[in-house]
Design a protein around this motif. Sequence first.
Motif, mmCIF file in Angstrom:
data_model
loop_
_atom_site.group_PDB
_atom_site.id
_atom_site.type_symbol
_atom_site.label_atom_id
_atom_site.label_comp_id
_atom_site.label_asym_id
_atom_site.label_seq_id
_atom_site.Cartn_x
_atom_site.Cartn_y
_atom_site.Cartn_z
ATOM 1 N N LEU A 24 -15.677 44.805 -55.642
ATOM 2 C CA LEU A 24 -14.515 45.376 -56.306
ATOM 3 C C LEU A 24 -14.967 46.348 -57.380
ATOM 4 N N THR A 25 -14.128 47.322 -57.644
ATOM 5 C CA THR A 25 -14.375 48.301 -58.689
ATOM 6 C C THR A 25 -13.137 48.366 -59.574
ATOM 7 N N SER A 26 -13.353 48.496 -60.866
ATOM 8 C CA SER A 26 -12.256 48.708 -61.796
ATOM 9 C C SER A 26 -12.237 50.186 -62.138
ATOM 10 N N LEU A 27 -11.067 50.799 -62.016
ATOM 11 C CA LEU A 27 -10.923 52.231 -62.266
ATOM 12 C C LEU A 27 -10.136 52.449 -63.546
ATOM 13 N N ARG A 28 -10.553 53.452 -64.295
ATOM 14 C CA ARG A 28 -9.875 53.795 -65.554
ATOM 15 C C ARG A 28 -9.676 55.294 -65.602
ATOM 16 N N ASN A 29 -8.448 55.709 -65.847
ATOM 17 C CA ASN A 29 -8.118 57.117 -65.937
ATOM 18 C C ASN A 29 -8.510 57.654 -67.309
ATOM 19 N N LEU A 30 -9.327 58.686 -67.329
ATOM 20 C CA LEU A 30 -9.706 59.360 -68.574
ATOM 21 C C LEU A 30 -8.817 60.589 -68.712
ATOM 22 N N ARG A 31 -7.684 60.419 -69.340
ATOM 23 C CA ARG A 31 -6.674 61.488 -69.409
ATOM 24 C C ARG A 31 -7.207 62.772 -70.027
ATOM 25 N N ASN A 32 -7.953 62.649 -71.107
ATOM 26 C CA ASN A 32 -8.431 63.841 -71.812
ATOM 27 C C ASN A 32 -9.461 64.621 -71.003
ATOM 28 N N GLU A 33 -10.142 63.951 -70.084
ATOM 29 C CA GLU A 33 -11.198 64.608 -69.315
ATOM 30 C C GLU A 33 -10.794 64.863 -67.868
ATOM 31 N N ASN A 34 -9.569 64.466 -67.489
ATOM 32 C CA ASN A 34 -9.085 64.619 -66.121
ATOM 33 C C ASN A 34 -10.087 64.039 -65.117
ATOM 34 N N ALA A 35 -10.512 62.810 -65.376
ATOM 35 C CA ALA A 35 -11.495 62.144 -64.535
ATOM 36 C C ALA A 35 -11.177 60.654 -64.465
ATOM 37 N N VAL A 36 -11.898 59.966 -63.601
ATOM 38 C CA VAL A 36 -11.744 58.524 -63.437
ATOM 39 C C VAL A 36 -13.109 57.873 -63.615
ATOM 40 N N GLU A 37 -13.167 56.848 -64.467
ATOM 41 C CA GLU A 37 -14.396 56.059 -64.622
ATOM 42 C C GLU A 37 -14.336 54.889 -63.655
ATOM 43 N N ARG A 38 -15.466 54.540 -63.091
ATOM 44 C CA ARG A 38 -15.558 53.413 -62.167
ATOM 45 C C ARG A 38 -16.515 52.372 -62.752
ATOM 46 N N TYR A 39 -16.074 51.127 -62.750
ATOM 47 C CA TYR A 39 -16.904 50.021 -63.228
ATOM 48 C C TYR A 39 -16.961 48.970 -62.132
ATOM 49 N N PRO A 40 -18.153 48.538 -61.738
ATOM 50 C CA PRO A 40 -18.209 47.443 -60.765
ATOM 51 C C PRO A 40 -17.679 46.156 -61.394
ATOM 52 N N VAL A 41 -16.974 45.374 -60.611
ATOM 53 C CA VAL A 41 -16.440 44.096 -61.073
ATOM 54 C C VAL A 41 -17.308 43.001 -60.462
ATOM 55 N N ARG A 42 -18.055 42.325 -61.325
ATOM 56 C CA ARG A 42 -18.947 41.242 -60.865
ATOM 57 C C ARG A 42 -18.675 40.003 -61.702
ATOM 58 N N ALA A 43 -18.639 38.873 -61.036
ATOM 59 C CA ALA A 43 -18.340 37.607 -61.716
ATOM 60 C C ALA A 43 -19.288 37.334 -62.887
ATOM 61 N N PRO A 44 -20.612 37.540 -62.748
ATOM 62 C CA PRO A 44 -21.493 37.280 -63.895
ATOM 63 C C PRO A 44 -21.172 38.154 -65.106
ATOM 64 N N ASP A 45 -20.744 39.407 -64.868
ATOM 65 C CA ASP A 45 -20.378 40.290 -65.973
ATOM 66 C C ASP A 45 -19.135 39.771 -66.693
ATOM 67 N N LEU A 46 -18.156 39.288 -65.921
ATOM 68 C CA LEU A 46 -16.949 38.733 -66.526
ATOM 69 C C LEU A 46 -17.274 37.479 -67.332
#
Length: 84
Positions: free
Chosen positions: A39-61
């Motif tokens: 899974l990937t978590s996506l975040r809209n960067l409005r000021n930069e007109n881009a999307v950040e992607r973060y991997p979703v991993r149980a150990p990180d949570l």
Amino acid sequence: MVLEHIFAGCKAALGYRHQYVHGLWAQDRDEEENELPALTSLRNLRNENAVERYPVRAPDLQDLGEWIAVLCGELASWGGRMPR
């Protein structure tokens, strides 16, 4: 100052927390658009007109939860008194 250190940690940890809680979770895909077992978590960067992607991993949570718990403990045990 100890409290500044705790607040800096809170700001950083809560940034990650907000990404997981408020971000859009999506099935990750490879270059050919085949679904990957991640899974990937996506975040809209409005000021930069881009999307950040973060991997979703149980150990990180789990690490994030432990980090926030430590910060809560540090804040609760902080010896200073706030003026009323």
